[in-house]
Motif scaffolding. Structure first.
Motif, PDB file in Angstrom:
ATOM      1  N   CYS A   1       0.836  -1.206   0.000  1.00  0.00           N
ATOM      2  CA  CYS A   1       0.000   0.000   0.000  1.00  0.00           C
ATOM      3  C   CYS A   1       0.868   1.252   0.000  1.00  0.00           C
ATOM      4  O   CYS A   1       0.552   2.236  -0.665  1.00  0.00           O
ATOM      5  CB  CYS A   1      -0.938  -0.002   1.198  1.00  0.00           C
ATOM      6  SG  CYS A   1      -2.377  -1.081   0.992  1.00  0.00           S
TER       7      CYS A   1
ATOM      8  N   LYS B   1       2.149   1.864  -3.549  1.00  0.00           N
ATOM      9  CA  LYS B   1       1.095   2.429  -4.409  1.00  0.00           C
ATOM     10  C   LYS B   1       0.880   3.905  -4.106  1.00  0.00           C
ATOM     11  O   LYS B   1       0.708   4.718  -5.014  1.00  0.00           O
ATOM     12  CB  LYS B   1      -0.217   1.663  -4.218  1.00  0.00           C
ATOM     13  CG  LYS B   1      -0.192   0.283  -4.810  1.00  0.00           C
ATOM     14  CD  LYS B   1      -1.498  -0.438  -4.539  1.00  0.00           C
ATOM     15  CE  LYS B   1      -1.436  -1.853  -5.070  1.00  0.00           C
ATOM     16  NZ  LYS B   1      -2.637  -2.610  -4.789  1.00  0.00           N
TER      17      LYS B   1
ATOM     18  N   GLU C   1      -8.827   2.676  -3.470  1.00  0.00           N
ATOM     19  CA  GLU C   1      -8.536   1.728  -4.526  1.00  0.00           C
ATOM     20  C   GLU C   1      -9.346   0.450  -4.418  1.00  0.00           C
ATOM     21  O   GLU C   1      -9.974   0.012  -5.354  1.00  0.00           O
ATOM     22  CB  GLU C   1      -7.055   1.380  -4.550  1.00  0.00           C
ATOM     23  CG  GLU C   1      -6.726   0.412  -5.657  1.00  0.00           C
ATOM     24  CD  GLU C   1      -5.261   0.200  -5.813  1.00  0.00           C
ATOM     25  OE1 GLU C   1      -4.856  -0.948  -5.917  1.00  0.00           O
ATOM     26  OE2 GLU C   1      -4.529   1.190  -5.828  1.00  0.00           O
TER      27      GLU C   1
END
Length: 159
Positions: free
Chosen positions: A130, A133, A153
């Motif tokens: 995470c 990203k 997301e």
């Protein structure tokens, strides 16, 4: 009790989720196995209790149940104690918890979890994935004021 636990695993919304993640064939097998386990557990418990002479032979009368009033007893005090404990834990979570801007999971700020700083604000993540990203596209997860963007997301998905 075990039969009730298994019964909770085969309610319609959970079966729909099983179908989504595992497909129809595997879901049908899972539901059949859980149903069989539920029935066998209930029969086994009934057999053990019957063999041990633990099943009552007669029911209490309705009057003996309905005539009881509401009173303070040890369970009342236990309920109050555990309510205070639950409220304390909830408050601790609110104070120490932070939301992962990528997946929406609540993470402990004090735990050894990945963090990033963007526009002077610290962001906490549940995993290195995470964080990666977020670091690649922070604007996607944070609006101009530094708050979480509306669309996460994979909101609602489990890690």
């Amino acid at each position: 009790m075990i039969a009730f636990i298994y019964a909770d695993l085969i309610i319609i919304p959970i079966v729909i989720a099983y179908t989504k993640y595992y497909g129809r064939e595997l879901t049908a097998r899972l539901v059949a196995i859980m149903f069989a386990a539920m029935v066998l557990a209930a029969l086994a418990v009934d057999g053990i209790f019957s063999a041990g002479g633990l099943v009552p032979s007669k029911r209490p009368s309705i009057e003996s149940i309905s005539s009881r009033g509401v009173s303070w007893n040890y369970t009342t005090f236990l309920n109050i104690v555990f309510l205070v404990i639950a409220a304390s834990l909830f408050a601790l979570t609110l104070r120490r918890g932070a939301k992962d801007p990528v997946c929406g999971m609540t993470v402990d700020r004090r735990a050894d979890k990945p963090t990033s700083t963007y526009r002077g604000h610290a962001y906490y993540f549940c995993s290195a994935g995470c964080k990666a990203k977020f670091d690649a596209e922070p604007e996607r997860y944070v609006d101009a004021t530094g708050r979480e963007a509306v669309a996460l997301e994979h909101a609602g998905r489990l890690h």
